[in-house]
Scaffold this motif. Structure first.
Motif, PDB file in Angstrom:
ATOM      1  N   HIS A   1      -6.919  -2.173   9.032  1.00  0.00           N
ATOM      2  CA  HIS A   1      -6.091  -0.972   8.882  1.00  0.00           C
ATOM      3  C   HIS A   1      -4.609  -1.336   8.903  1.00  0.00           C
ATOM      4  O   HIS A   1      -4.169  -2.166   9.703  1.00  0.00           O
ATOM      5  CB  HIS A   1      -6.378   0.028  10.004  1.00  0.00           C
ATOM      6  N   THR A   2      -3.862  -0.683   8.041  1.00  0.00           N
ATOM      7  CA  THR A   2      -2.408  -0.789   8.069  1.00  0.00           C
ATOM      8  C   THR A   2      -1.897   0.187   9.124  1.00  0.00           C
ATOM      9  O   THR A   2      -2.207   1.376   9.075  1.00  0.00           O
ATOM     10  CB  THR A   2      -1.799  -0.439   6.709  1.00  0.00           C
TER      11      THR A   2
ATOM     12  N   CYS B   1       0.833  -1.211   0.000  1.00  0.00           N
ATOM     13  CA  CYS B   1       0.000   0.000   0.000  1.00  0.00           C
ATOM     14  C   CYS B   1       0.862   1.253   0.000  1.00  0.00           C
ATOM     15  O   CYS B   1       0.403   2.331  -0.369  1.00  0.00           O
ATOM     16  CB  CYS B   1      -0.959   0.004   1.192  1.00  0.00           C
TER      17      CYS B   1
ATOM     18  N   ILE C   1       5.525  -1.266   2.287  1.00  0.00           N
ATOM     19  CA  ILE C   1       4.668  -1.604   3.414  1.00  0.00           C
ATOM     20  C   ILE C   1       3.393  -2.226   2.854  1.00  0.00           C
ATOM     21  O   ILE C   1       2.759  -1.663   1.959  1.00  0.00           O
ATOM     22  CB  ILE C   1       4.342  -0.367   4.266  1.00  0.00           C
TER      23      ILE C   1
ATOM     24  N   GLU D   1      -0.456  -4.091   2.698  1.00  0.00           N
ATOM     25  CA  GLU D   1      -1.819  -3.904   3.210  1.00  0.00           C
ATOM     26  C   GLU D   1      -2.013  -4.725   4.485  1.00  0.00           C
ATOM     27  O   GLU D   1      -1.674  -5.904   4.536  1.00  0.00           O
ATOM     28  CB  GLU D   1      -2.843  -4.365   2.171  1.00  0.00           C
ATOM     29  N   GLY D   2      -2.540  -4.095   5.521  1.00  0.00           N
ATOM     30  CA  GLY D   2      -2.871  -4.802   6.749  1.00  0.00           C
ATOM     31  C   GLY D   2      -1.713  -5.085   7.674  1.00  0.00           C
ATOM     32  O   GLY D   2      -1.888  -5.761   8.696  1.00  0.00           O
ATOM     33  N   GLU D   3      -0.525  -4.576   7.368  1.00  0.00           N
ATOM     34  CA  GLU D   3       0.622  -4.806   8.251  1.00  0.00           C
ATOM     35  C   GLU D   3       0.520  -3.967   9.519  1.00  0.00           C
ATOM     36  O   GLU D   3      -0.106  -2.910   9.548  1.00  0.00           O
ATOM     37  CB  GLU D   3       1.928  -4.442   7.536  1.00  0.00           C
TER      38      GLU D   3
ATOM     39  N   GLN E   1      -7.337   3.959   5.451  1.00  0.00           N
ATOM     40  CA  GLN E   1      -6.896   2.574   5.538  1.00  0.00           C
ATOM     41  C   GLN E   1      -5.516   2.462   6.160  1.00  0.00           C
ATOM     42  O   GLN E   1      -5.149   1.424   6.688  1.00  0.00           O
ATOM     43  CB  GLN E   1      -6.887   1.931   4.144  1.00  0.00           C
ATOM     44  N   ILE E   2      -4.753   3.551   6.105  1.00  0.00           N
ATOM     45  CA  ILE E   2      -3.386   3.547   6.632  1.00  0.00           C
ATOM     46  C   ILE E   2      -3.314   4.556   7.774  1.00  0.00           C
ATOM     47  O   ILE E   2      -3.766   5.696   7.631  1.00  0.00           O
ATOM     48  CB  ILE E   2      -2.365   3.925   5.536  1.00  0.00           C
TER      49      ILE E   2
ATOM     50  N   ASN F   1      -6.051  -2.796  13.665  1.00  0.00           N
ATOM     51  CA  ASN F   1      -5.307  -3.629  12.734  1.00  0.00           C
ATOM     52  C   ASN F   1      -6.118  -4.856  12.322  1.00  0.00           C
ATOM     53  O   ASN F   1      -6.140  -5.244  11.148  1.00  0.00           O
ATOM     54  CB  ASN F   1      -3.977  -4.036  13.364  1.00  0.00           C
TER      55      ASN F   1
END
Length: 490
Positions: free
Chosen positions: A400-401, A215, A239, A241-243, A369-370, A396
């Motif tokens: 969400h990242t 992302c 980085i 998505e979702g990390e 989202q981030i 998370n």
């Protein structure tokens, strides 16, 4: 105005002779590792560097009584240890009385003579570090954390049913006891056998990072501040998505500079940053804020409305949403951070931990989202820290990242699945949490030290302990396996 002028201001007003001022100036700046910044404007330093300058300014006055209110808040781990060591030496060499308000219990246990614990305006515990920190259960109930080695002795006492209760507050005490009681009569080994049959550990912290779609993509990013200060030097990073990723490093290593490129607060001098395939050079901060939410290091830089509710509603209202949608988002955000009953309260009157939650709620209500969280736990107590970490984990899990900047390695171990270590504007390490903390020699280059329990495990590696243990409970569960294997091979 320069760092040198700032630190010399106090002694000059005390009419200290010029040569003595110069001596104190050199000494104080060396203590806080700011010698190379003496000609820099304090206003152009990172948050942690400003804190170092403030400490140097106080030290340079050599007062009889020195009151330090969370002096190491925002400093890198080795920087914290250096400051505590200097303050301890000042007390001995100059017979200085030091009153320290602090959450860094592991350093307090090492350097203080007496500890006073307060709760709701009352003193509830007082005594030597050993007398106070052995009361782990009582400290937990009021939201105060104990040193990890104190938690270890508490668990050994309660879970292993030791014949005689033990209490230790420092690494050296813990190591000496464990070697004597569990490995006496055996020899440390230079080679280590397989860790098979060891208790299972949290796999989220051992699986390789970087799975999924990126992302954020950082390509050859360089940033030069006014005055030719090169803060970032050719950064390459992805980085996913979702990390949930932590970015760590010494003060001034470029952490905040890097993440400010993600929402357009800073633009690349060279290279580029892509957020969801959008080049940040071509978008405004307002446009990028729909994609990336940023919670500032200091919540007071972000808060300006007259009530919590208005503060949280500000972002959605500027997105042009309907009142019903705004109200829905505000309700949801306040519920997630647990501030529903404070909706009508002016945020400026809340405590630091609650103000941080207000800024987080303001970002949540925008539904990016981030999310970038810049040192969200700095200056707040352990109880508020745990509450905030629970909120971050929930976000998370919702997809969400999360990008976290912090100097608290215990927090990193508890929450991050991937860690990026920065040093002097470059990436030094980028790996899983366990793999990063298992390299203390490399971390030392970035003035980082692993969590205390990890350092203890690594000091016992010759007896078979895994060098990547992160939690006290892991240590306790591994102890009988390690002891059995080591005795069998001796």
């Amino acid at each position: 105005m320069t760092v040198e002028v700032e630190v010399a201001f106090g002694p000059e007003n005390l009419k200290v002779p010029r040569d003595e001022i110069e001596r104190r100036l050199d000494w104080a700046l060396k203590v806080v590792r700011m010698e190379e910044f003496r000609d820099r404007s304090p206003f152009k330093l990172s948050g942690g560097q400003k804190q170092r300058v403030a400490i140097a300014a106080a030290l340079s006055m050599l007062p009889e009584i020195l009151v330090l209110d969370e002096p190491v808040s925002g400093l890198d781990p080795l920087g914290k240890m250096e400051v505590f060591s200097v303050v301890s030496n000042l007390r001995k060499e100059h017979k200085m009385t030091v009153v320290l308000v602090e959450h860094e219990v592991e350093e307090i246990a090492k350097f203080s003579d007496r500890v006073v614990v307060m709760d709701s305006g009352r003193i509830i515990l007082e005594g030597t570090p050993s007398e106070v920190f052995k009361q782990v259960d009582r400290l937990r109930k009021i939201g105060v954390r104990a040193p990890q080695v104190s938690e270890l002795s508490y668990l050994l006492n309660t879970e292993r049913k030791l014949p005689k209760p033990i209490h230790f507050i420092t690494l050296s005490e813990a190591r000496q006891y464990l070697v004597r009681e569990f490995f006496e009569g055996t020899k440390p080994r230079t080679s280590h056998s397989s860790q098979s049959n060891m208790p299972k550990r949290n796999q989220d912290l051992t699986r390789p990072p970087g799975e999924g779609k990126p992302c954020i993509v950082v390509e050859d990013l360089t940033h030069i501040y006014e005055g030719e200060v090169e803060a970032l030097r050719g950064i390459n990073l992805q980085i996913m998505e979702g990390e949930l990723i932590a970015i760590i490093g010494q003060n001034g290593s470029g952490k905040t500079t890097l993440v400010k490129h993600f929402n357009g607060l800073l633009k690349p001098t060279k290279g580029r940053v892509l957020v969801r395939d959008v080049d940040t050079r071509e978008k405004t901060v307002a446009e990028l804020s729909k994609l990336v939410g940023y919670v500032f290091q200091n919540p007071d830089h972000q808060i300006f409305e007259s009530s919590v509710e208005k503060e949280v509603a500000f972002g959605p209202r500027n997105l042009g949403l309907s009142e019903s949608e705004i109200n829905q988002r505000v309700e949801e955000a306040l519920r997630i951070v647990g501030l529903e009953k404070y909706r009508a309260v002016p945020p400026s009157t809340l405590g630091l931990g609650q103000r941080r939650l207000v800024t987080l709620a303001s970002v949540i209500s925008m539904k990016p989202q981030i999310m970038v969280l810049d040192e969200p736990t700095t200056g707040i107590d352990w109880k508020d820290t745990l509450s905030l970490l629970d909120t971050i984990k929930t976000l998370n899990k919702q997809g969400h990242t999360i990008i976290l900047i912090t100097h608290d390695m215990r927090v990193v171990a508890m929450i991050a699945r991937r860690v990026v270590v920065m040093r002097r504007g470059k990436i030094l390490l980028d790996d899983t949490t366990r793999n990063v903390f298992s390299q203390p020699e490399v971390l030392k280059e970035a003035f980082i030290s692993p969590p205390q329990i990890t350092v203890l495990a690594q000091s016992l590696e010759p007896y078979g302990f895994p060098r990547d243990l992160l939690y006290v409970k892991e240590f306790v569960s591994n102890l009988p396996y390690v002891r059995k294997k080591h005795h069998a091979s001796s």
